[in-house]
Motif scaffolding. Structure first.
Motif, PDB file in Angstrom:
ATOM      1  N   GLU A 207       0.634  -1.072  -0.501  1.00 61.33           N
ATOM      2  CA  GLU A 207      -0.165  -0.280  -0.228  1.00 61.33           C
ATOM      3  C   GLU A 207       1.163   1.178  -0.077  1.00 61.33           C
ATOM      4  O   GLU A 207       0.714   2.268  -1.051  1.00 61.33           O
ATOM      5  N   LEU A 208       2.289   0.887   0.786  1.00 62.39           N
ATOM      6  CA  LEU A 208       2.243   2.442   1.282  1.00 62.39           C
ATOM      7  C   LEU A 208       3.215   2.613   0.010  1.00 62.39           C
ATOM      8  O   LEU A 208       3.916   3.573  -0.734  1.00 62.39           O
ATOM      9  N   ILE A 209       3.610   1.583  -0.948  1.00 61.58           N
ATOM     10  CA  ILE A 209       5.107   1.887  -1.743  1.00 61.58           C
ATOM     11  C   ILE A 209       3.972   2.559  -2.799  1.00 61.58           C
ATOM     12  O   ILE A 209       4.338   3.173  -4.219  1.00 61.58           O
ATOM     13  N   GLU A 210       2.512   1.838  -3.141  1.00 64.28           N
ATOM     14  CA  GLU A 210       1.640   2.558  -4.436  1.00 64.28           C
ATOM     15  C   GLU A 210       1.581   3.609  -4.082  1.00 64.28           C
ATOM     16  O   GLU A 210       1.302   3.969  -4.507  1.00 64.28           O
ATOM     17  N   MET A 211       1.618   4.008  -3.170  1.00 57.49           N
ATOM     18  CA  MET A 211       1.182   5.643  -2.985  1.00 57.49           C
ATOM     19  C   MET A 211       2.216   6.381  -2.919  1.00 57.49           C
ATOM     20  O   MET A 211       1.854   7.558  -2.736  1.00 57.49           O
ATOM     21  N   GLY A 212       3.318   5.813  -3.323  1.00 57.38           N
ATOM     22  CA  GLY A 212       4.688   6.441  -3.506  1.00 57.38           C
ATOM     23  C   GLY A 212       5.580   7.113  -2.236  1.00 57.38           C
ATOM     24  O   GLY A 212       6.563   8.044  -1.962  1.00 57.38           O
ATOM     25  N   PHE A 213       5.621   5.788  -1.146  1.00 63.16           N
ATOM     26  CA  PHE A 213       6.548   5.996   0.237  1.00 63.16           C
ATOM     27  C   PHE A 213       7.363   5.425   0.627  1.00 63.16           C
ATOM     28  O   PHE A 213       7.286   4.998   1.267  1.00 63.16           O
ATOM     29  N   ALA A 214       7.590   4.261  -0.574  1.00 66.99           N
ATOM     30  CA  ALA A 214       9.071   2.938  -0.800  1.00 66.99           C
ATOM     31  C   ALA A 214      10.137   3.623   0.252  1.00 66.99           C
ATOM     32  O   ALA A 214      10.287   2.568   1.106  1.00 66.99           O
ATOM     33  N   HIS A 215       9.897   5.019   0.190  1.00 70.52           N
ATOM     34  CA  HIS A 215      11.062   4.543   0.732  1.00 70.52           C
ATOM     35  C   HIS A 215      10.996   4.665   2.318  1.00 70.52           C
ATOM     36  O   HIS A 215      11.722   4.527   3.014  1.00 70.52           O
ATOM     37  N   ASP A 216       9.757   4.712   2.951  1.00 68.53           N
ATOM     38  CA  ASP A 216       9.633   4.320   4.532  1.00 68.53           C
ATOM     39  C   ASP A 216       9.266   3.187   4.740  1.00 68.53           C
ATOM     40  O   ASP A 216       9.449   3.103   5.575  1.00 68.53           O
ATOM     41  N   VAL A 217       8.878   2.409   3.842  1.00 70.43           N
ATOM     42  CA  VAL A 217       9.021   0.929   3.644  1.00 70.43           C
ATOM     43  C   VAL A 217      10.707   0.482   3.939  1.00 70.43           C
ATOM     44  O   VAL A 217      11.072  -0.571   5.143  1.00 70.43           O
ATOM     45  N   ASP A 218      11.373   1.295   3.563  1.00 66.09           N
ATOM     46  CA  ASP A 218      13.157   0.718   3.401  1.00 66.09           C
ATOM     47  C   ASP A 218      13.497   1.546   4.470  1.00 66.09           C
ATOM     48  O   ASP A 218      14.460   0.713   5.124  1.00 66.09           O
ATOM     49  N   ILE A 219      13.470   2.350   5.320  1.00 69.28           N
ATOM     50  CA  ILE A 219      13.687   2.963   6.125  1.00 69.28           C
ATOM     51  C   ILE A 219      12.790   1.648   7.666  1.00 69.28           C
ATOM     52  O   ILE A 219      13.783   1.451   8.750  1.00 69.28           O
ATOM     53  N   ALA A 220      12.235   0.989   7.194  1.00 70.47           N
ATOM     54  CA  ALA A 220      11.383   0.436   7.997  1.00 70.47           C
ATOM     55  C   ALA A 220      11.864  -1.155   7.893  1.00 70.47           C
ATOM     56  O   ALA A 220      11.812  -2.050   9.494  1.00 70.47           O
ATOM     57  N   ALA A 221      12.082  -1.322   7.353  1.00 73.55           N
ATOM     58  CA  ALA A 221      13.656  -2.799   6.998  1.00 73.55           C
ATOM     59  C   ALA A 221      14.755  -1.987   7.285  1.00 73.55           C
ATOM     60  O   ALA A 221      15.797  -3.270   6.737  1.00 73.55           O
ATOM     61  N   GLU A 222      15.082  -1.466   7.501  1.00 72.76           N
ATOM     62  CA  GLU A 222      16.966  -1.320   8.761  1.00 72.76           C
ATOM     63  C   GLU A 222      17.033  -2.418  10.106  1.00 72.76           C
ATOM     64  O   GLU A 222      16.083  -1.821  10.031  1.00 72.76           O
ATOM     65  N   VAL A 223      16.866  -3.142   9.527  1.00 71.43           N
ATOM     66  CA  VAL A 223      16.637  -3.956  10.518  1.00 71.43           C
ATOM     67  C   VAL A 223      17.482  -4.388  11.989  1.00 71.43           C
ATOM     68  O   VAL A 223      18.982  -4.537  11.376  1.00 71.43           O
ATOM     69  N   ASP A 224      17.140  -4.071  12.963  1.00 68.91           N
ATOM     70  CA  ASP A 224      18.140  -4.163  13.917  1.00 68.91           C
ATOM     71  C   ASP A 224      19.454  -3.489  13.913  1.00 68.91           C
ATOM     72  O   ASP A 224      20.422  -3.626  14.625  1.00 68.91           O
ATOM     73  N   ARG A 225      19.178  -2.116  13.154  1.00 66.93           N
ATOM     74  CA  ARG A 225      20.219  -0.736  12.521  1.00 66.93           C
ATOM     75  C   ARG A 225      19.951   0.117  14.315  1.00 66.93           C
ATOM     76  O   ARG A 225      20.900   1.060  14.400  1.00 66.93           O
ATOM     77  N   CYS A 226      19.020  -0.109  14.571  1.00 67.42           N
ATOM     78  CA  CYS A 226      18.521   1.002  16.099  1.00 67.42           C
ATOM     79  C   CYS A 226      19.120   1.175  17.076  1.00 67.42           C
ATOM     80  O   CYS A 226      18.505  -0.036  18.106  1.00 67.42           O
ATOM     81  N   LEU A 227      20.010   2.171  18.484  1.00 69.63           N
ATOM     82  CA  LEU A 227      19.858   0.989  19.348  1.00 69.63           C
ATOM     83  C   LEU A 227      19.755   2.226  20.451  1.00 69.63           C
ATOM     84  O   LEU A 227      19.153   2.060  21.305  1.00 69.63           O
ATOM     85  N   ALA A 228      18.126   3.100  19.630  1.00 70.37           N
ATOM     86  CA  ALA A 228      17.421   4.302  20.270  1.00 70.37           C
ATOM     87  C   ALA A 228      15.928   3.218  21.180  1.00 70.37           C
ATOM     88  O   ALA A 228      15.644   2.904  20.131  1.00 70.37           O
ATOM     89  N   VAL A 229      15.895   3.913  22.183  1.00 67.87           N
ATOM     90  CA  VAL A 229      14.388   3.098  22.813  1.00 67.87           C
ATOM     91  C   VAL A 229      13.805   3.851  23.140  1.00 67.87           C
ATOM     92  O   VAL A 229      13.643   4.916  24.617  1.00 67.87           O
ATOM     93  N   PRO A 230      12.632   4.113  22.402  1.00 70.89           N
ATOM     94  CA  PRO A 230      11.901   5.684  22.714  1.00 70.89           C
ATOM     95  C   PRO A 230      11.002   4.517  24.363  1.00 70.89           C
ATOM     96  O   PRO A 230      10.037   3.846  24.035  1.00 70.89           O
ATOM     97  N   VAL A 231      11.094   5.878  25.427  1.00 67.67           N
ATOM     98  CA  VAL A 231      10.201   4.842  26.478  1.00 67.67           C
ATOM     99  C   VAL A 231       9.295   6.407  26.526  1.00 67.67           C
ATOM    100  O   VAL A 231      10.142   7.577  26.808  1.00 67.67           O
ATOM    101  N   LEU A 232       7.956   6.088  26.978  1.00 70.90           N
ATOM    102  CA  LEU A 232       6.542   7.317  27.342  1.00 70.90           C
ATOM    103  C   LEU A 232       6.897   8.155  28.412  1.00 70.90           C
ATOM    104  O   LEU A 232       7.143   6.805  29.821  1.00 70.90           O
ATOM    105  N   THR A 233       7.733   9.058  28.363  1.00 68.40           N
ATOM    106  CA  THR A 233       7.824   9.583  29.732  1.00 68.40           C
ATOM    107  C   THR A 233       7.288  10.856  29.951  1.00 68.40           C
ATOM    108  O   THR A 233       7.061  11.571  29.426  1.00 68.40           O
ATOM    109  N   GLY A 234       5.944  10.500  31.194  1.00 69.68           N
ATOM    110  CA  GLY A 234       4.828  11.621  31.190  1.00 69.68           C
ATOM    111  C   GLY A 234       3.681  11.393  29.970  1.00 69.68           C
ATOM    112  O   GLY A 234       3.105  10.192  29.824  1.00 69.68           O
ATOM    113  N   ASP A 235       3.758  12.720  29.009  1.00 73.51           N
ATOM    114  CA  ASP A 235       3.131  12.390  28.171  1.00 73.51           C
ATOM    115  C   ASP A 235       4.184  12.441  26.154  1.00 73.51           C
ATOM    116  O   ASP A 235       4.104  12.975  25.243  1.00 73.51           O
ATOM    117  N   LEU A 236       5.547  12.297  26.922  1.00 72.48           N
ATOM    118  CA  LEU A 236       6.730  12.544  25.841  1.00 72.48           C
ATOM    119  C   LEU A 236       7.087  11.026  26.034  1.00 72.48           C
ATOM    120  O   LEU A 236       7.757  10.417  26.941  1.00 72.48           O
TER     121      LEU A 236
END
Length: 256
Positions: A207-236
């Motif tokens: 769906e995203l590729i057909e909408m023209g957002f193939a690069h978003d799928v590419d980024i999502a497919a950067e398997v296990d390359r990120c060391l950051a852990v987003p943690v909800l602190t309050g509302d952030l």
């Protein structure tokens, strides 16, 4: 022994996460992927309800840049597309509405659980972060997608992301894994050898590729390359580091 549970969508978060100390929200295409990219830049992220007319005012009140809808974003705009985070200069705070992951994060956090954002980009980091906590119960929630009639579509990419977190945490320590969580881990194992191809071929990816957002799928497919852990602190959501390898990784051979 730490309990590890799995559920789908908001109802799954309410059931599996009812007594959880930590709730891991997985919305691969695209809320949690965009979230990981944002916190990598040092940004704080305010999750917000989708299609809420108060979003612009709330963003202004919190000195945040409002992420607009992906389909209406113009040059210089930030949206739910992770590619727009990378294409623009870093900003200190982003208000990021989404119909699934953001809403689940908000409502789950309001009940007092610690909420963590996970994607295919950072599942090992999330598992390492959890392994260092004292949480007695962990719920991993696949956000899924909302159909036009409001019903939930069970999105494969979120099942794989949840299974990746479950598999990594199970490798890190002894855990009491529910049958539902075992199914998610098995789904991840089925595509583990070629996750990028599976992500591009699944319904949401197509769906995203057909909408023209193939690069978003590419980024999502950067398997296990990120060391950051987003943690909800309050509302952030704030990025925390999981850069130190735990003992269960120390014995693994280095990749060439």
């Amino acid at each position: 022994m730490r309990r590890l549970r799995f559920g789908w969508g908001l109802s799954g978060a309410e059931a599996a996460g009812a007594d959880a100390d930590v709730v891991v929200v997985v919305d691969v295409l695209s809320f949690t992927t965009t979230l990981t990219v944002a916190v990598e830049t040092g940004a704080e992220v305010l999750p917000y309800r989708w299609a809420d007319q108060t979003a612009a005012r709330h963003a202004a009140d919190r000195d945040a840049v409002l992420a607009v809808g992906r389909s209406v974003a113009g040059p210089g705009d930030i949206s739910l597309s992770p590619a727009t985070i990378r294409a623009n200069p870093p900003v200190p705070r982003i208000l990021l509405p989404s119909p699934n992951g953001s809403t689940i994060s908000l409502l789950t956090g309001a009940r007092g659980a610690t909420v963590v954002g996970a994607a295919l980009r950072n599942f090992s980091a999330v598992a390492r972060w959890i392994a260092r906590t004292q949480a007695r119960a962990v719920a991993v929630i696949a956000a899924g997608e909302k159909r036009e009639d409001g019903s939930l579509r069970l999105a494969d990419e979120d099942l794989w992301g949840a299974g990746a977190v479950i598999t990594s945490l199970r490798a890190a320590e002894a855990v009491d894994v529910s049958p539902e969580a075992e199914v998610a881990a098995a789904a991840y194992a089925a595509v583990e050898q070629d996750l990028p191809a599976a992500l591009h071929a699944c319904e949401s990816g197509r769906e995203l590729i057909e909408m023209g957002f193939a690069h978003d799928v590419d980024i999502a497919a950067e398997v296990d390359r990120c060391l950051a852990v987003p943690v909800l602190t309050g509302d952030l959501f704030v990025g925390q580091s999981a850069s130190l390898k735990p003992s269960w990784l120390a014995s693994k051979p280095s990749e060439a």
